[in-house]
Design an enzyme around this catalytic site. Structure first.
Site, short mmCIF file in Angstrom:
data_model
loop_
_atom_site.label_atom_id
_atom_site.label_comp_id
_atom_site.label_asym_id
_atom_site.label_seq_id
_atom_site.Cartn_x
_atom_site.Cartn_y
_atom_site.Cartn_z
N HIS A 11 8.05 -6.05 -2.17
CA HIS A 11 7.43 -7.32 -2.55
C HIS A 11 6.11 -7.48 -1.81
CE1 HIS A 11 7.47 -11.95 -2.45
NE2 HIS A 11 7.18 -11.60 -3.68
N ASP A 40 0.38 -9.33 -6.48
CA ASP A 40 -0.08 -10.54 -7.16
C ASP A 40 -1.55 -10.44 -7.56
OD1 ASP A 40 2.37 -12.25 -6.53
OD2 ASP A 40 1.75 -11.58 -4.53
N HIS A 53 -2.37 -13.20 -3.45
CA HIS A 53 -1.35 -14.14 -3.91
C HIS A 53 -1.91 -15.55 -4.12
CE1 HIS A 53 1.98 -17.03 -3.51
NE2 HIS A 53 2.76 -16.08 -4.01
#
Length: 206
Positions: A11, A40, A53
């Site tokens: 992640h 992201d 992000h």
């Protein structure tokens, strides 16, 4: 008894030990053997898909600057040292472009990217432009990329233009959401474990 395989997903790369969403972070995740890497995307002022992000640089770079007010070139001048966590260990890491990540992928045919397109950029630029910029940046490695998002309408748009692999990040786990999933048929459904029912028998199949 049927055995189910377990895939590990990095992640934002190896974000526990390295600044999230950086080339260093994905490289270290890959070196650990992880072959599915999530990161992201926000678009810069000039519409370039950047790997970050937040839509503001405060958290990761310590600068109160909006991503939407800075060009891609300007954004790449900021460090992603995440000083609150790492001090000055990584003050040479910068904000990458999506195309940088794709270039890193190169001939690593066993790597899959989960590309989360953030809602702020979709709202600011619109679904069409956002999707176009993200997809174009993927180049010839599109088949190794799944686009994921919280934004259901954005995912529906991707389906309409023929994008093959999508994932919906859920904010709820209820009958209305299940109906939308049945209609959308995403390749991935992503849900925080805290939103799932405690009774495993109530989990959706598939």
């Amino acid at each position: 008894m049927n055995k189910k395989s377990l895939d590990v997903v990095a992640h934002r790369g190896f974000a526990e030990k390295y600044p999230e969403n950086t080339l260093l972070s994905i490289q270290k995740a890959w070196e650990c053997g992880v072959r599915i890497i999530e990161f992201d995307i926000q678009l810069s002022k000039d519409g370039v898909a950047m790997v970050i992000h937040d839509d503001n640089l405060s958290r990761t770079s310590g600068e109160n600057e909006s991503v939407f007010n800075l060009t891609a070139q300007q954004l790449q001048g900021f460090h992603v040292d995440y000083a609150e966590l790492f001090g000055d260990q990584f003050n040479s890491e910068t904000i990458p472009r999506l195309s940088d990540f794709i270039h890193w992928m190169g001939d690593k045919s066993d790597v899959t990217f989960l590309v989360e397109v953030k809602e702020e950029s979709i709202e600011y630029f619109g679904a069409e432009k956002t999707a176009s910029e993200v997809i174009n940046a993927m180049g010839d490695n599109r088949s190794q990329c799944t686009i994921i998002s919280y934004d259901l309408n954005f995912l529906k748009y991707l389906r309409r233009i023929g994008w093959q692999s999508i994932g919906w990040v859920l904010r709820g786990y209820n009958d209305d959401v299940k109906q939308q999933i049945d209609e959308l048929q995403p390749e991935f459904v992503i849900c925080n474990v805290n939103r799932l029912p405690e009774n495993n028998e109530a989990l959706w199949q598939g």
